[in-house]
Write a protein that holds these residues in place. Structure first.
Motif, PDB file in Angstrom:
ATOM      1  N   PHE A 127       0.783  -1.010   0.066  1.00 30.62           N
ATOM      2  CA  PHE A 127      -0.013  -0.065  -0.092  1.00 30.62           C
ATOM      3  C   PHE A 127       0.884   1.317  -0.009  1.00 30.62           C
ATOM      4  O   PHE A 127       1.960   1.266   0.685  1.00 30.62           O
ATOM      5  N   ASP A 128       0.401   2.119  -0.777  1.00 24.76           N
ATOM      6  CA  ASP A 128       0.882   3.680  -0.589  1.00 24.76           C
ATOM      7  C   ASP A 128       0.615   4.451   0.410  1.00 24.76           C
ATOM      8  O   ASP A 128       1.456   5.206   1.020  1.00 24.76           O
ATOM      9  N   LEU A 129      -0.315   4.079   1.100  1.00 26.27           N
ATOM     10  CA  LEU A 129      -1.196   4.732   2.309  1.00 26.27           C
ATOM     11  C   LEU A 129      -1.812   3.800   3.133  1.00 26.27           C
ATOM     12  O   LEU A 129      -2.775   3.072   2.618  1.00 26.27           O
ATOM     13  N   VAL A 130      -1.604   3.855   4.449  1.00 29.37           N
ATOM     14  CA  VAL A 130      -2.605   3.283   5.489  1.00 29.37           C
ATOM     15  C   VAL A 130      -3.132   4.270   6.626  1.00 29.37           C
ATOM     16  O   VAL A 130      -2.409   5.232   6.862  1.00 29.37           O
ATOM     17  N   SER A 131      -4.457   4.210   6.688  1.00 33.26           N
ATOM     18  CA  SER A 131      -5.039   5.140   7.742  1.00 33.26           C
ATOM     19  C   SER A 131      -5.615   4.296   8.683  1.00 33.26           C
ATOM     20  O   SER A 131      -6.260   3.437   8.578  1.00 33.26           O
ATOM     21  N   VAL A 132      -5.584   4.997   9.873  1.00 35.81           N
ATOM     22  CA  VAL A 132      -6.437   4.341  10.980  1.00 35.81           C
ATOM     23  C   VAL A 132      -7.008   5.751  11.845  1.00 35.81           C
ATOM     24  O   VAL A 132      -6.358   6.548  12.542  1.00 35.81           O
ATOM     25  N   SER A 133      -8.407   5.706  11.691  1.00 39.11           N
ATOM     26  CA  SER A 133      -9.083   6.947  12.308  1.00 39.11           C
ATOM     27  C   SER A 133      -9.955   6.922  13.794  1.00 39.11           C
ATOM     28  O   SER A 133     -10.820   5.769  13.506  1.00 39.11           O
ATOM     29  N   PHE A 134      -9.456   6.974  14.805  1.00 40.98           N
ATOM     30  CA  PHE A 134     -10.316   6.850  16.019  1.00 40.98           C
ATOM     31  C   PHE A 134     -10.231   5.239  16.312  1.00 40.98           C
ATOM     32  O   PHE A 134     -11.501   4.947  16.661  1.00 40.98           O
ATOM     33  N   GLY A 135      -9.266   4.671  15.968  1.00 40.67           N
ATOM     34  CA  GLY A 135      -9.306   3.013  16.281  1.00 40.67           C
ATOM     35  C   GLY A 135      -8.139   2.447  16.918  1.00 40.67           C
ATOM     36  O   GLY A 135      -8.014   1.656  17.458  1.00 40.67           O
ATOM     37  N   LEU A 136      -6.956   3.234  16.776  1.00 38.88           N
ATOM     38  CA  LEU A 136      -5.700   2.694  17.389  1.00 38.88           C
ATOM     39  C   LEU A 136      -5.730   2.676  19.068  1.00 38.88           C
ATOM     40  O   LEU A 136      -5.353   1.690  19.811  1.00 38.88           O
ATOM     41  N   LEU A 160      -1.227   7.418   8.451  1.00 34.71           N
ATOM     42  CA  LEU A 160      -1.990   8.379   9.055  1.00 34.71           C
ATOM     43  C   LEU A 160      -2.560   7.745  10.320  1.00 34.71           C
ATOM     44  O   LEU A 160      -3.489   6.974   9.994  1.00 34.71           O
ATOM     45  N   VAL A 161      -2.393   8.330  11.376  1.00 39.03           N
ATOM     46  CA  VAL A 161      -3.187   8.103  12.575  1.00 39.03           C
ATOM     47  C   VAL A 161      -3.968   9.212  13.229  1.00 39.03           C
ATOM     48  O   VAL A 161      -3.564  10.121  13.627  1.00 39.03           O
ATOM     49  N   LEU A 162      -5.355   9.385  12.875  1.00 35.93           N
ATOM     50  CA  LEU A 162      -6.282  10.371  13.437  1.00 35.93           C
ATOM     51  C   LEU A 162      -6.700   9.733  14.977  1.00 35.93           C
ATOM     52  O   LEU A 162      -7.270   8.833  14.819  1.00 35.93           O
ATOM     53  N   GLU A 163      -6.627  10.668  15.780  1.00 39.44           N
ATOM     54  CA  GLU A 163      -6.929   9.915  17.269  1.00 39.44           C
ATOM     55  C   GLU A 163      -7.168  11.003  18.158  1.00 39.44           C
ATOM     56  O   GLU A 163      -6.469  12.033  18.117  1.00 39.44           O
ATOM     57  N   PHE A 164      -7.870  10.622  19.170  1.00 37.73           N
ATOM     58  CA  PHE A 164      -8.137  11.577  20.121  1.00 37.73           C
ATOM     59  C   PHE A 164      -6.829  11.615  21.134  1.00 37.73           C
ATOM     60  O   PHE A 164      -5.966  10.666  21.098  1.00 37.73           O
ATOM     61  N   SER A 165      -6.326  12.930  21.590  1.00 36.76           N
ATOM     62  CA  SER A 165      -5.220  12.824  22.188  1.00 36.76           C
ATOM     63  C   SER A 165      -5.232  13.683  23.453  1.00 36.76           C
ATOM     64  O   SER A 165      -6.097  13.993  24.060  1.00 36.76           O
ATOM     65  N   GLN A 166      -3.976  14.172  23.952  1.00 35.79           N
ATOM     66  CA  GLN A 166      -4.015  15.181  25.248  1.00 35.79           C
ATOM     67  C   GLN A 166      -4.355  16.632  24.733  1.00 35.79           C
ATOM     68  O   GLN A 166      -3.541  17.186  24.338  1.00 35.79           O
ATOM     69  N   VAL A 167      -5.262  16.963  25.451  1.00 35.08           N
ATOM     70  CA  VAL A 167      -5.705  18.420  25.219  1.00 35.08           C
ATOM     71  C   VAL A 167      -4.734  19.463  26.077  1.00 35.08           C
ATOM     72  O   VAL A 167      -4.143  19.046  26.879  1.00 35.08           O
ATOM     73  N   ALA A 168      -4.742  20.689  25.530  1.00 34.56           N
ATOM     74  CA  ALA A 168      -3.956  21.544  26.380  1.00 34.56           C
ATOM     75  C   ALA A 168      -4.372  21.738  27.650  1.00 34.56           C
ATOM     76  O   ALA A 168      -5.451  21.723  28.121  1.00 34.56           O
TER      77      ALA A 168
END
Length: 244
Positions: A127-136, A160-168
């Protein structure tokens, strides 16, 4: 028995996947509605930003892991075109069915595969790109899953990993109040399930923060990793490049 976390609760590793599956079985039919309500529609902007940064081109091969209801897979398919390939996957069959139906309603037919991200059924360097959105954050062995994502990517390919993280820091008290008081009540009203949304809030706090996830990616097959915060760090988009 090896222990891991399910939100704030300590559980047997073998039990975590079953319990995560139960969460998403419960919320699958209302998943998109709840995302809109929980984020005030911001999840659409977060995902649009991920699609923009992905910069998928005609003919490319894309793997969407934990693809759920298929919104990213649909966006990637429109970019990759008929000469490309987008594979839509999820470990949860209820979510996968919901996503497949949504894709079909949009007139798009994609390969749809129920699989575990820790044991991907795809050839290496594909694959050229792998994405995981709100799953890791729901994966038991994040390091193993990241190594698998690196394995199936071509050298120089991107994750690309799109995920909730630590807020300011200034937002944390307000964010905690919202997460632990408003979200479960909203979940109960809309889906009849407060516990799944309490787990959501807890799982976010147990997930590695921005710097820790960057380090984890670099330790598991990615030579260069950047991250981009959105909404004060409520969400982070990590972009990793597979080692050549």
């Amino acid at each position: 028995m090896t222990q891991t976390h399910f939100g704030y609760e300590t559980v047997d590793e073998n039990d975590k996947a079953r319990r995560v599956r139960g969460v998403f079985d419960s919320v699958a039919s209302k998943y998109d509605l709840m995302n809109d309500l929980m984020s005030g529609g911001l999840h659409r902007a977060w995902k649009a930003y991920a699609v923009m940064l992905a910069n998928v081109r005609q003919g490319q091969r894309v793997l969407d892991i934990a693809g759920g209801t298929g919104d990213l897979a649909l966006a990637f398919a429109r970019k990759a075109g008929g000469s490309g390939q987008v594979v839509h996957t999820d470990i949860n069959e209820a979510m996968l069915r919901t996503g497949r139906d949504r894709l079909l309603d949009a007139g798009v037919i994609l390969p749809t595969v129920a699989c575990d991200a820790e044991k991907l059924p795809f050839e290496s360097n594909h694959f050229d790109l792998v994405s995981v959105s709100f799953g890791l954050r729901n994966m038991t062995h994040k390091d193993a899953a990241l190594r698998e994502m690196a394995r199936v990517l071509k050298p120089g390919g991107r994750l690309l990993v799109l995920e909730f993280s630590q807020v300011a820091q200034p937002l944390r008290k307000l964010y905690d109040l919202y997460s632990f008081n408003v979200l479960p009540r909203l979940g109960r009203l809309v889906t009849g399930d407060a516990d799944s949304y309490r787990y959501l809030a807890e799982s976010i706090r147990m997930h590695p923060n921005q710097q820790a996830l960057k380090a984890l990616m670099k330790d598991n097959g990615f030579g260069h990793v950047d991250f981009h915060n959105s909404t004060g760090g409520v969400v982070a988009l990590h972009v990793g490049i597979k080692c050549e």
